[in-house]
Design a protein around this motif. Structure first.
Motif, PDB file in Angstrom:
ATOM      1  N   ALA A 161       3.972   3.129 -12.952  1.00 20.71           N
ATOM      2  CA  ALA A 161       3.571   2.339 -11.779  1.00 20.71           C
ATOM      3  C   ALA A 161       3.758   0.858 -12.054  1.00 20.71           C
ATOM      4  O   ALA A 161       3.218   0.320 -13.024  1.00 20.71           O
ATOM      5  CB  ALA A 161       2.118   2.642 -11.419  1.00 20.71           C
TER       6      ALA A 161
ATOM      7  N   THR B  39       2.569   4.261 -18.218  1.00 20.71           N
ATOM      8  CA  THR B  39       2.592   4.305 -16.761  1.00 20.71           C
ATOM      9  C   THR B  39       4.001   4.036 -16.277  1.00 20.71           C
ATOM     10  O   THR B  39       4.780   3.363 -16.950  1.00 20.71           O
ATOM     11  CB  THR B  39       1.599   3.298 -16.150  1.00 20.71           C
ATOM     12  OG1 THR B  39       1.604   3.448 -14.728  1.00 20.71           O
ATOM     13  CG2 THR B  39       1.949   1.854 -16.503  1.00 20.71           C
TER      14      THR B  39
ATOM     15  N   GLN C  63       3.840   5.490  -5.663  1.00 19.14           N
ATOM     16  CA  GLN C  63       3.867   5.466  -7.126  1.00 19.14           C
ATOM     17  C   GLN C  63       2.873   6.460  -7.702  1.00 19.14           C
ATOM     18  O   GLN C  63       3.096   7.027  -8.761  1.00 19.14           O
ATOM     19  CB  GLN C  63       3.552   4.067  -7.665  1.00 19.14           C
ATOM     20  CG  GLN C  63       4.688   3.096  -7.556  1.00 19.14           C
ATOM     21  CD  GLN C  63       4.424   1.821  -8.314  1.00 19.14           C
ATOM     22  OE1 GLN C  63       5.154   1.509  -9.240  1.00 19.14           O
ATOM     23  NE2 GLN C  63       3.395   1.082  -7.962  1.00 19.14           N
ATOM     24  N   ASP C  64       1.789   6.665  -7.001  1.00 19.18           N
ATOM     25  CA  ASP C  64       0.760   7.597  -7.467  1.00 19.18           C
ATOM     26  C   ASP C  64       1.126   9.039  -7.139  1.00 19.18           C
ATOM     27  O   ASP C  64       0.855   9.951  -7.911  1.00 19.18           O
ATOM     28  CB  ASP C  64      -0.591   7.232  -6.838  1.00 19.18           C
ATOM     29  CG  ASP C  64      -1.718   8.041  -7.423  1.00 19.18           C
ATOM     30  OD1 ASP C  64      -1.829   8.093  -8.672  1.00 19.18           O
ATOM     31  OD2 ASP C  64      -2.492   8.628  -6.637  1.00 19.18           O
ATOM     32  N   ASP C  65       1.760   9.275  -5.986  1.00 22.34           N
ATOM     33  CA  ASP C  65       2.106  10.633  -5.566  1.00 22.34           C
ATOM     34  C   ASP C  65       3.271  10.585  -4.586  1.00 22.34           C
ATOM     35  O   ASP C  65       3.081  10.374  -3.387  1.00 22.34           O
ATOM     36  CB  ASP C  65       0.895  11.313  -4.916  1.00 22.34           C
ATOM     37  CG  ASP C  65       1.171  12.760  -4.529  1.00 22.34           C
ATOM     38  OD1 ASP C  65       2.300  13.257  -4.755  1.00 22.34           O
ATOM     39  OD2 ASP C  65       0.250  13.396  -3.987  1.00 22.34           O
TER      40      ASP C  65
ATOM     41  N   SER D 147       2.302   1.586  -3.457  1.00 27.60           N
ATOM     42  CA  SER D 147       1.260   2.001  -4.393  1.00 27.60           C
ATOM     43  C   SER D 147       0.950   3.486  -4.252  1.00 27.60           C
ATOM     44  O   SER D 147       0.845   4.212  -5.246  1.00 27.60           O
ATOM     45  CB  SER D 147       0.003   1.163  -4.155  1.00 27.60           C
ATOM     46  OG  SER D 147      -1.016   1.546  -5.044  1.00 27.60           O
ATOM     47  N   LEU D 148       0.827   3.949  -3.020  1.00 32.69           N
ATOM     48  CA  LEU D 148       0.554   5.368  -2.784  1.00 32.69           C
ATOM     49  C   LEU D 148       1.695   6.242  -3.293  1.00 32.69           C
ATOM     50  O   LEU D 148       1.461   7.288  -3.911  1.00 32.69           O
ATOM     51  CB  LEU D 148       0.323   5.612  -1.287  1.00 32.69           C
ATOM     52  CG  LEU D 148      -0.987   5.065  -0.727  1.00 32.69           C
ATOM     53  CD1 LEU D 148      -0.945   5.029   0.800  1.00 32.69           C
ATOM     54  CD2 LEU D 148      -2.172   5.888  -1.217  1.00 32.69           C
TER      55      LEU D 148
ATOM     56  N   LYS E 200       0.839  -1.200   0.000  1.00 31.21           N
ATOM     57  CA  LYS E 200       0.000   0.000   0.000  1.00 31.21           C
ATOM     58  C   LYS E 200       0.876   1.254   0.000  1.00 31.21           C
ATOM     59  O   LYS E 200       0.614   2.212  -0.735  1.00 31.21           O
ATOM     60  CB  LYS E 200      -0.940  -0.015   1.210  1.00 31.21           C
ATOM     61  CG  LYS E 200      -1.835   1.182   1.331  1.00 31.21           C
ATOM     62  CD  LYS E 200      -2.969   1.152   0.344  1.00 31.21           C
ATOM     63  CE  LYS E 200      -3.951   2.284   0.644  1.00 31.21           C
ATOM     64  NZ  LYS E 200      -4.934   2.472  -0.379  1.00 31.21           N
TER      65      LYS E 200
END
Length: 155
Positions: A149, A147, A15-17, A12-13, A9
């Motif tokens: 990500a 992407t 990678q997004d921001d 993932s977070l 998690k």
């Protein structure tokens, strides 16, 4: 390294921001800041998080011409390989660079402003390293998915 759900998690977070503060990240994964920081530090120390960067919009920077360049060589010596990798790695236009299995030996993703700029890159490439036997290029007409990500999954 074994990653649990919380590690995934966090990754993932990020990678997004990647600009999320430690407080925001900890709250999003239901931890206090100290255990969250320790997990981040562990992920960095183990090389899972390599670095945090800003992703730029190539169109806004007038870099919207994408070419995929495939190279064949008849020289498979370690010396040629080392020189080729070193030379190509120094070209800022080369965004990605791979040694391949199959018909071509190497493939690179090249990003430039337009066809004249690609032609300059091509000439620089073929004149920089002896032993290239074939260069084939294809050009992207429209990006359909892009992407950075990684697919972390739940494993």
């Amino acid at each position: 390294m074994e990653l649990d759900k919380t590690d995934r998690k966090i990754l993932s977070l990020l990678q997004d921001d990647a600009t999320l503060s430690l407080n925001e990240l900890a709250e999003a994964v239901n931890l206090t800041t100290t255990p969250c920081w320790k997990r981040l530090k562990k992920l960095e120390d183990q090389g899972i998080i390599q670095k945090r960067v800003a992703l730029l919009n190539p169109d806004k920077l007038d870099l919207s011409f994408t070419a995929f360049v495939m190279v064949k060589t008849s020289d498979h010596s370690h010396e040629w390989y080392s020189q080729f990798v070193e030379t190509v790695s120094e070209f800022p236009e080369v965004m990605e660079f791979y040694r391949m299995a199959g018909e071509y030996d190497y493939m690179m993703k090249v990003l430039v402003k337009d066809m004249p700029c690609f032609d300059q890159f091509y000439k620089k490439l073929v004149n920089s390293v002896a032993g290239i036997s074939n260069v084939t290029s294809t050009f992207a007409m429209e990006p359909l998915k892009y992407t950075t990500a990684l697919p972390l999954g739940a494993s």
